[in-house]
Design a protein around this motif. Sequence first.
Motif, short mmCIF file in Angstrom:
data_model
loop_
_atom_site.label_atom_id
_atom_site.label_comp_id
_atom_site.label_asym_id
_atom_site.label_seq_id
_atom_site.Cartn_x
_atom_site.Cartn_y
_atom_site.Cartn_z
N ILE A 1 43.03 32.82 43.99
CA ILE A 1 42.12 33.95 43.95
C ILE A 1 41.98 34.45 42.52
O ILE A 1 40.89 34.75 42.07
CB ILE A 1 42.58 35.06 44.91
CG1 ILE A 1 42.45 34.58 46.36
CG2 ILE A 1 41.79 36.33 44.69
CD1 ILE A 1 43.01 35.50 47.39
N GLU A 2 43.07 34.48 41.80
CA GLU A 2 43.02 34.92 40.40
C GLU A 2 42.21 33.94 39.56
O GLU A 2 41.42 34.35 38.72
CB GLU A 2 44.43 35.06 39.82
CG GLU A 2 45.20 36.22 40.36
CD GLU A 2 44.64 37.56 39.94
OE1 GLU A 2 44.16 37.68 38.79
OE2 GLU A 2 44.65 38.48 40.76
N ARG A 3 42.41 32.65 39.76
CA ARG A 3 41.69 31.64 38.97
C ARG A 3 40.19 31.71 39.20
O ARG A 3 39.41 31.40 38.31
CB ARG A 3 42.21 30.24 39.30
CG ARG A 3 43.56 29.94 38.68
CD ARG A 3 43.88 28.48 38.81
NE ARG A 3 43.77 28.02 40.19
CZ ARG A 3 44.79 27.77 40.99
NH1 ARG A 3 46.02 27.92 40.56
NH2 ARG A 3 44.61 27.36 42.23
N ALA A 4 39.75 32.08 40.40
CA ALA A 4 38.33 32.15 40.70
C ALA A 4 37.64 33.28 39.95
O ALA A 4 36.44 33.24 39.73
CB ALA A 4 38.12 32.33 42.21
N ARG A 5 38.38 34.30 39.57
CA ARG A 5 37.84 35.45 38.83
C ARG A 5 36.63 36.08 39.53
O ARG A 5 35.69 36.52 38.88
CB ARG A 5 37.50 35.08 37.41
CG ARG A 5 38.69 34.66 36.60
CD ARG A 5 38.27 34.29 35.20
NE ARG A 5 39.37 33.74 34.47
CZ ARG A 5 40.03 34.38 33.51
NH1 ARG A 5 39.68 35.59 33.18
NH2 ARG A 5 41.02 33.81 32.89
N SER A 6 36.65 36.08 40.85
CA SER A 6 35.51 36.65 41.57
C SER A 6 35.92 37.77 42.51
O SER A 6 35.14 38.22 43.32
CB SER A 6 34.79 35.55 42.36
OG SER A 6 35.68 34.95 43.27
N PHE A 7 37.16 38.24 42.38
CA PHE A 7 37.65 39.32 43.23
C PHE A 7 38.15 40.44 42.34
O PHE A 7 39.01 40.23 41.48
CB PHE A 7 38.78 38.80 44.13
CG PHE A 7 39.38 39.87 45.00
CD1 PHE A 7 38.66 40.42 46.05
CD2 PHE A 7 40.66 40.34 44.77
CE1 PHE A 7 39.19 41.41 46.85
CE2 PHE A 7 41.21 41.32 45.58
CZ PHE A 7 40.47 41.85 46.61
N GLY A 8 37.60 41.62 42.53
CA GLY A 8 37.97 42.75 41.68
C GLY A 8 38.80 43.80 42.37
O GLY A 8 38.91 44.91 41.89
#
Length: 106
Positions: A1-8
């Motif tokens: 999830i962190e690698r995707a950088r699409s969740f804030g």
Amino acid sequence: IERARSFGGVYHVLNGALAPLDGIGPDDIKMKELIARVSPPAVVREVIIATNATVEGEATALYIARVLKPLGVKTTRLARGLPAGGDLEYSDSATLTSALSGRREL
């Protein structure tokens, strides 16, 4: 999830899944802490459930959704299905079923 950088948003790690046959219940997976985090006066609009696609993961996801519903918190689940670049011939029936049920129009 962190690698995707699409969740804030922020995370809540349950540290496991419900497994009644193994003696693992809601008190063993930090459910009280999750409920406390999303209960008023907290302003939580959505909880995204990211459990494994196992019997225990499914049971845990359904339990979370049922517990959070009275709090007015929207619960969603990560999509599942065929991975990008994956080969159909190596997919199992459960993955194919999930991919078919979650399909969207192009």
